[in-house]
Scaffold this motif. Structure first.
Motif, PDB file in Angstrom:
ATOM      1  N   ALA A 248       0.975  -1.318  -0.111  1.00 50.92           N
ATOM      2  CA  ALA A 248       0.220   0.095   0.018  1.00 50.92           C
ATOM      3  C   ALA A 248       0.982   1.352   0.039  1.00 50.92           C
ATOM      4  O   ALA A 248       1.946   1.063   0.586  1.00 50.92           O
ATOM      5  CB  ALA A 248      -0.974  -0.131   1.243  1.00 50.92           C
ATOM      6  N   PRO A 249       0.442   2.243  -0.637  1.00 55.29           N
ATOM      7  CA  PRO A 249       1.214   3.378  -0.617  1.00 55.29           C
ATOM      8  C   PRO A 249       1.473   4.026   0.818  1.00 55.29           C
ATOM      9  O   PRO A 249       0.411   3.844   1.624  1.00 55.29           O
ATOM     10  CB  PRO A 249       0.378   4.292  -1.541  1.00 55.29           C
ATOM     11  CG  PRO A 249      -1.085   3.857  -1.397  1.00 55.29           C
ATOM     12  CD  PRO A 249      -0.791   2.470  -1.262  1.00 55.29           C
ATOM     13  N   THR A 250       2.357   4.874   0.940  1.00 53.82           N
ATOM     14  CA  THR A 250       2.718   5.457   2.316  1.00 53.82           C
ATOM     15  C   THR A 250       2.119   6.685   2.290  1.00 53.82           C
ATOM     16  O   THR A 250       2.506   7.524   3.395  1.00 53.82           O
ATOM     17  CB  THR A 250       4.239   5.314   2.794  1.00 53.82           C
ATOM     18  OG1 THR A 250       4.876   5.853   1.701  1.00 53.82           O
ATOM     19  CG2 THR A 250       4.634   3.863   2.946  1.00 53.82           C
ATOM     20  N   LYS A 251       1.827   7.371   1.321  1.00 51.47           N
ATOM     21  CA  LYS A 251       1.557   8.613   1.249  1.00 51.47           C
ATOM     22  C   LYS A 251      -0.123   8.839   0.525  1.00 51.47           C
ATOM     23  O   LYS A 251      -0.725   7.833   0.123  1.00 51.47           O
ATOM     24  CB  LYS A 251       2.462   9.400  -0.016  1.00 51.47           C
ATOM     25  CG  LYS A 251       3.700   9.194   0.372  1.00 51.47           C
ATOM     26  CD  LYS A 251       4.547   9.925  -0.633  1.00 51.47           C
ATOM     27  CE  LYS A 251       5.992   9.844  -0.407  1.00 51.47           C
ATOM     28  NZ  LYS A 251       6.964   9.980  -1.371  1.00 51.47           N
ATOM     29  N   THR A 252      -0.665   9.821   0.774  1.00 54.28           N
ATOM     30  CA  THR A 252      -2.148  10.178   0.374  1.00 54.28           C
ATOM     31  C   THR A 252      -2.137  11.480  -0.620  1.00 54.28           C
ATOM     32  O   THR A 252      -1.275  12.246  -0.582  1.00 54.28           O
ATOM     33  CB  THR A 252      -2.975  10.243   1.521  1.00 54.28           C
ATOM     34  OG1 THR A 252      -4.369  10.565   0.951  1.00 54.28           O
ATOM     35  CG2 THR A 252      -2.691  11.381   2.282  1.00 54.28           C
ATOM     36  N   ARG A 253      -3.304  11.490  -1.470  1.00 48.06           N
ATOM     37  CA  ARG A 253      -3.246  12.724  -2.480  1.00 48.06           C
ATOM     38  C   ARG A 253      -4.770  13.124  -2.342  1.00 48.06           C
ATOM     39  O   ARG A 253      -5.532  12.472  -2.074  1.00 48.06           O
ATOM     40  CB  ARG A 253      -2.973  12.308  -3.791  1.00 48.06           C
ATOM     41  CG  ARG A 253      -1.431  11.755  -4.064  1.00 48.06           C
ATOM     42  CD  ARG A 253      -1.276  11.031  -5.415  1.00 48.06           C
ATOM     43  NE  ARG A 253       0.115  10.407  -5.634  1.00 48.06           N
ATOM     44  CZ  ARG A 253       0.321   9.586  -6.422  1.00 48.06           C
ATOM     45  NH1 ARG A 253      -0.429   9.326  -7.232  1.00 48.06           N
ATOM     46  NH2 ARG A 253       1.496   9.134  -6.501  1.00 48.06           N
ATOM     47  N   ILE A 254      -4.804  14.379  -2.531  1.00 52.08           N
ATOM     48  CA  ILE A 254      -6.086  15.122  -2.604  1.00 52.08           C
ATOM     49  C   ILE A 254      -6.579  15.272  -4.127  1.00 52.08           C
ATOM     50  O   ILE A 254      -5.828  15.874  -5.018  1.00 52.08           O
ATOM     51  CB  ILE A 254      -5.936  16.388  -1.930  1.00 52.08           C
ATOM     52  CG1 ILE A 254      -5.617  16.254  -0.347  1.00 52.08           C
ATOM     53  CG2 ILE A 254      -7.422  17.293  -2.095  1.00 52.08           C
ATOM     54  CD1 ILE A 254      -5.513  17.755   0.410  1.00 52.08           C
ATOM     55  N   TYR A 255      -7.532  14.658  -4.646  1.00 50.63           N
ATOM     56  CA  TYR A 255      -8.084  14.555  -5.902  1.00 50.63           C
ATOM     57  C   TYR A 255      -8.622  15.783  -6.340  1.00 50.63           C
ATOM     58  O   TYR A 255      -8.717  15.859  -7.652  1.00 50.63           O
ATOM     59  CB  TYR A 255      -8.745  13.004  -6.022  1.00 50.63           C
ATOM     60  CG  TYR A 255      -7.685  11.942  -5.922  1.00 50.63           C
ATOM     61  CD1 TYR A 255      -6.917  11.470  -7.298  1.00 50.63           C
ATOM     62  CD2 TYR A 255      -7.438  11.282  -4.880  1.00 50.63           C
ATOM     63  CE1 TYR A 255      -6.272  10.372  -7.285  1.00 50.63           C
ATOM     64  CE2 TYR A 255      -6.578  10.413  -4.973  1.00 50.63           C
ATOM     65  CZ  TYR A 255      -5.893   9.795  -5.898  1.00 50.63           C
ATOM     66  OH  TYR A 255      -4.960   8.870  -5.995  1.00 50.63           O
ATOM     67  N   TYR A 310      -0.229  16.432  -7.771  1.00 49.55           N
ATOM     68  CA  TYR A 310       0.969  15.673  -7.082  1.00 49.55           C
ATOM     69  C   TYR A 310       1.637  16.512  -6.021  1.00 49.55           C
ATOM     70  O   TYR A 310       2.130  15.864  -5.037  1.00 49.55           O
ATOM     71  CB  TYR A 310       2.019  15.172  -8.145  1.00 49.55           C
ATOM     72  CG  TYR A 310       1.624  14.080  -9.093  1.00 49.55           C
ATOM     73  CD1 TYR A 310       1.317  12.813  -8.481  1.00 49.55           C
ATOM     74  CD2 TYR A 310       1.453  14.192 -10.461  1.00 49.55           C
ATOM     75  CE1 TYR A 310       0.961  11.839  -9.279  1.00 49.55           C
ATOM     76  CE2 TYR A 310       1.127  13.440 -11.424  1.00 49.55           C
ATOM     77  CZ  TYR A 310       0.839  12.178 -10.654  1.00 49.55           C
ATOM     78  OH  TYR A 310       0.292  10.975 -11.451  1.00 49.55           O
ATOM     79  N   ARG A 311       1.225  17.727  -6.054  1.00 51.15           N
ATOM     80  CA  ARG A 311       1.953  18.419  -4.974  1.00 51.15           C
ATOM     81  C   ARG A 311       1.043  18.720  -3.510  1.00 51.15           C
ATOM     82  O   ARG A 311       1.742  18.876  -2.546  1.00 51.15           O
ATOM     83  CB  ARG A 311       2.005  20.225  -5.419  1.00 51.15           C
ATOM     84  CG  ARG A 311       3.293  20.146  -6.250  1.00 51.15           C
ATOM     85  CD  ARG A 311       3.249  21.758  -6.843  1.00 51.15           C
ATOM     86  NE  ARG A 311       3.264  22.730  -6.040  1.00 51.15           N
ATOM     87  CZ  ARG A 311       4.287  23.414  -5.737  1.00 51.15           C
ATOM     88  NH1 ARG A 311       5.548  22.548  -5.979  1.00 51.15           N
ATOM     89  NH2 ARG A 311       4.204  24.317  -4.645  1.00 51.15           N
ATOM     90  N   THR A 312       0.090  17.710  -3.742  1.00 49.44           N
ATOM     91  CA  THR A 312      -0.899  17.714  -2.577  1.00 49.44           C
ATOM     92  C   THR A 312      -0.458  16.444  -1.898  1.00 49.44           C
ATOM     93  O   THR A 312      -0.961  16.109  -0.567  1.00 49.44           O
ATOM     94  CB  THR A 312      -2.360  17.467  -2.748  1.00 49.44           C
ATOM     95  OG1 THR A 312      -2.512  16.195  -3.646  1.00 49.44           O
ATOM     96  CG2 THR A 312      -2.708  18.898  -3.583  1.00 49.44           C
ATOM     97  N   GLU A 313       0.394  15.498  -2.307  1.00 53.52           N
ATOM     98  CA  GLU A 313       0.711  14.285  -1.781  1.00 53.52           C
ATOM     99  C   GLU A 313       1.486  14.653  -0.379  1.00 53.52           C
ATOM    100  O   GLU A 313       2.241  15.459  -0.061  1.00 53.52           O
ATOM    101  CB  GLU A 313       1.848  13.646  -2.411  1.00 53.52           C
ATOM    102  CG  GLU A 313       2.029  12.175  -2.266  1.00 53.52           C
ATOM    103  CD  GLU A 313       2.915  11.524  -3.509  1.00 53.52           C
ATOM    104  OE1 GLU A 313       2.426  10.869  -4.229  1.00 53.52           O
ATOM    105  OE2 GLU A 313       4.208  12.030  -3.444  1.00 53.52           O
ATOM    106  N   LYS A 314       0.867  13.401   0.640  1.00 51.81           N
ATOM    107  CA  LYS A 314       1.391  13.977   2.084  1.00 51.81           C
ATOM    108  C   LYS A 314       1.592  12.500   2.642  1.00 51.81           C
ATOM    109  O   LYS A 314       1.016  11.321   2.326  1.00 51.81           O
ATOM    110  CB  LYS A 314       0.457  14.566   2.815  1.00 51.81           C
ATOM    111  CG  LYS A 314       0.212  15.924   2.684  1.00 51.81           C
ATOM    112  CD  LYS A 314      -0.768  16.891   3.676  1.00 51.81           C
ATOM    113  CE  LYS A 314      -0.682  18.182   3.178  1.00 51.81           C
ATOM    114  NZ  LYS A 314      -1.739  18.960   4.068  1.00 51.81           N
ATOM    115  N   ILE A 315       2.434  12.294   3.477  1.00 51.05           N
ATOM    116  CA  ILE A 315       2.865  11.071   4.174  1.00 51.05           C
ATOM    117  C   ILE A 315       1.612  10.777   4.932  1.00 51.05           C
ATOM    118  O   ILE A 315       1.068  11.617   5.798  1.00 51.05           O
ATOM    119  CB  ILE A 315       4.048  11.191   4.992  1.00 51.05           C
ATOM    120  CG1 ILE A 315       5.281  11.163   3.935  1.00 51.05           C
ATOM    121  CG2 ILE A 315       4.222   9.913   5.725  1.00 51.05           C
ATOM    122  CD1 ILE A 315       6.672  11.376   4.781  1.00 51.05           C
TER     123      ILE A 315
END
Length: 318
Positions: A248-255, A310-315
């Motif tokens: 699973a990814p360790t980061k999350t994004r806002i779509y 992609y700049r919304t990506e957070k751990i």
């Protein structure tokens, strides 16, 4: 000194962009790069609707509308070079952010050369530039889902670009194996994005079916595919993200809004692109407003939207 080094990346990008036009102008004036596509002459309507010019730019509007990509990429470099804090791979000057901004700029000269020169090699560079961009998102997703190092990511990226460049030069866009890498990469992006958002061991194996939905949006329906599996063999690649994703990814994004805005912009651009042919309703060869030129501007805007996304990506906090 550190600030100067960061700003150098922006100025280097500007110099490269300006140099492209300077070299183009010199070579064109010397008569070394301008030609005509087969069965076309000056005054004819090009395959992208615009009337063929006798100037050093065979399709002036369709060529110069590509400046949108270059300006967009330069703005990215300006923002990145003025950021000190790196919260993810798309903030500040990182290997990934530099690659992304660079390939966005490259989209401009690539397409410009096709519409400006009407040469075979110009068409080839255009296709190469599109592939250098479109494989970034899905490879980046696989990097995150497969725990790849940057070295593995960039090695894989470089090999794909080199193989495509070589095969497309000798065998055309489909590389002699009936594979539209650009089109399939769009499906791989959406599939891998689905896995990034809805990771799960069961979802892994269902994810490939999303590729059929993407293909249908672009006019290739399951009935077409299964009635001609020899030509549509590439559907097996729809399960590539599942095979290469192991965690699973360790980061999350806002779509919302940027991802959806980028996809909407691209789909609207695609619909307009379909109108950029001779004998279509909206084709006016002598107009300053060319459907294909609008396609360039809208897709340039889409690259900006995905940059913001992609700049919304957070751990993910545990």
């Amino acid at each position: 000194m550190n600030i100067l080094k960061k700003q150098n990346s922006f100025f280097i990008a500007v110099i490269c962009s300006v140099s492209f036009f300077l070299v183009y102008f010199i070579l064109a004036k010397l008569g070394l790069i301008i030609t005509l596509e087969p069965n076309l002459s000056v005054g004819d309507v090009s395959r992208w609707c615009e009337r063929v010019s006798s100037s050093i730019f065979r399709e002036p509007i369709n060529a110069f509308s590509n400046v949108g990509f270059m300006i967009t990429g330069l703005i990215m470099f300006w923002i990145l070079s003025n950021e000190d804090k790196k919260t993810n791979d798309f903030t500040g000057l990182t290997n990934i952010s530099i690659l992304y901004a660079s390939v966005v700029i490259f989209l401009g000269p690539g397409s410009f050369l096709m519409h400006g020169t009407h040469s075979y090699w110009g068409q080839w560079i255009d296709n190469v530039s599109m592939v250098t961009y479109i494989i970034v998102p899905w490879l980046y997703n696989l990097k995150e889902l497969g725990n790849w190092s940057f070295k593995r990511f960039i090695t894989t990226y470089t090999l794909i670009v080199l193989i495509f460049s070589l095969l497309s030069w000798f065998f055309g866009t489909n590389m002699g194996i009936n594979l539209d890498l650009f089109g399939v990469s769009i499906a791989l992006w959406i599939i891998s994005e689905f896995l990034y958002k809805f990771w799960g061991k069961i979802n892994k194996w269902y994810s490939g079916f999303i590729g059929f939905l993407v293909a249908s949006i672009f006019g290739i329906f399951p009935t077409d595919i299964f009635s001609d599996l020899v030509n549509y063999w590439w559907i097996v690649l729809f399960w590539l993200p599942a095979l290469l994703s192991n965690s699973a990814p360790t980061k999350t994004r806002i779509y919302s809004p940027w991802f959806f805005l980028g996809m909407t912009s691209y789909l609207v651009a695609f619909v307009i692109w379909l109108q950029g042919y001779p004998d279509t309703k909206f084709c006016n060869p002598d107009s300053f407003i060319q459907p294909h030129g609008i396609w360039h501007l809208l897709t340039a805007f889409a690259t900006w939207c995905f940059f913001k996304f992609y700049r919304t990506e957070k751990i993910i906090e545990k």
